[in-house]
Write an enzyme that holds these catalytic residues in place. Structure first.
Site, short mmCIF file in Angstrom:
data_model
loop_
_atom_site.label_atom_id
_atom_site.label_comp_id
_atom_site.label_asym_id
_atom_site.label_seq_id
_atom_site.Cartn_x
_atom_site.Cartn_y
_atom_site.Cartn_z
N ASN A 206 -6.88 -2.89 14.77
CA ASN A 206 -8.28 -3.25 14.51
C ASN A 206 -8.38 -4.44 13.56
OD1 ASN A 206 -7.55 -2.13 12.07
ND2 ASN A 206 -9.14 -0.57 12.03
N GLU B 204 -9.61 -2.08 5.86
CA GLU B 204 -10.19 -1.78 7.16
C GLU B 204 -11.45 -2.62 7.41
OE1 GLU B 204 -8.59 -0.05 9.18
OE2 GLU B 204 -7.83 1.84 8.38
N ASP C 141 0.82 -1.20 0.00
CA ASP C 141 0.00 0.00 0.00
C ASP C 141 0.85 1.25 0.00
OD1 ASP C 141 0.96 -0.23 2.65
OD2 ASP C 141 -0.91 -1.09 3.34
N HIS D 100 -6.87 -4.90 10.67
CA HIS D 100 -6.73 -4.68 9.23
C HIS D 100 -5.43 -5.30 8.73
CE1 HIS D 100 -4.52 -0.75 10.26
NE2 HIS D 100 -3.68 -1.37 9.45
#
Length: 248
Positions: A136, A143, A67, A138
């Site tokens: 979280n 996400e 990314d 991801h």
């Protein structure tokens, strides 16, 4: 899914690097998928050491990063292009034209996403993908959501991700609010996946990934469906207390 527990994050990095180095030795023309962030720093340090010791050769290796932030110049100190150059690429003999990141400054992110997918496919797909995990759960910048996109795409970052990454910027307002990222399908099509996890702040995400339901609300949980995943964690991330309280 194989889980290896190490005592320290330095040992996590050395163990992950050994798997990456083995892939490079086995196939000197390997296509590697690479992550950024603090989780993989010890891995890259160990990979650089192996190169300096004459164990590995990157002259024919091709890399694709997971990314990139949207809106940052490649020379920005917090861009992932800059991170890779400083922490790995400039220390090994990889050819610059063989290193690939999605363009966070693209005018048309749909076209850029397709270009990146096409490039990965033209290279024959990813042989080994190095992953971290977000607090979280991801992976890459996929996400938690009601659904996950298969291929590379632009995505708005969760508030918790922006807050977690604020430590790398002068303030939270300076953190980009979007990124371009490999999709879950892109990740899952990798032939081998190596994940590194360090610290008690990642323990709940790790527990959810391993033991929770497979759901878009927990993106990393989809790795349960992959047939060749090795997860390398330190003792803090593997804490029993966190395992009893999964996040999803």
């Amino acid at each position: 899914m194989i889980v290896k527990i190490c005592k320290t994050k330095e040992e996590v990095g050395q163990t992950a690097a050994a798997l990456c180095n083995a892939q490079i030795i086995k196939n000197p023309q390997s296509v590697l998928g690479l992550a950024t962030g603090s989780s993989v720093l010890t891995t890259y340090q160990a990979m650089v050491k192996a190169y300096n010791d004459g164990i590995t050769d990157y002259s024919q290796i091709v890399t694709y990063n997971l990314d990139e932030y949207c809106g940052l110049e490649s020379t920005h100190p917090q861009s992932y292009c800059y991170f890779m150059e400083e922490n790995l690429f400039k220390h090994i003999n990889i050819k610059p034209e063989n290193t690939n990141l999605p363009d966070g400054k693209a005018i048309d992110f749909s076209k850029e996403s397709q270009r990146y997918e096409d490039s990965i496919n033209s290279a024959g797909g990813i042989d080994l993908l190095l992953l971290g995990i977000g607090r979280n759960a991801h992976i890459a910048f996929n996400e938690p959501n009601t659904k996950l996109l298969d291929n590379t795409h632009r995505i708005e970052l969760a508030k918790s991700t922006v807050q977690a990454n604020a430590r790398f910027f002068e303030s939270e307002k300076d953190v980009p609010k979007a990124s371009i990222t490999m999709g879950i399908g892109t990740i899952m099509r990798s032939r081998t996946i190596v994940m590194v996890v360090s610290g008690s702040d990642k323990a709940e995400a790790l527990a959810a990934m391993k033991n929770g339901l497979i759901t878009p609300q927990c993106p990393a949980s989809f790795l349960q469906l992959h047939n060749n995943v090795t997860v390398i964690v330190d003792e803090a991330a593997a804490s029993q207390k966190a395992k009893s309280k999964p996040i999803c």
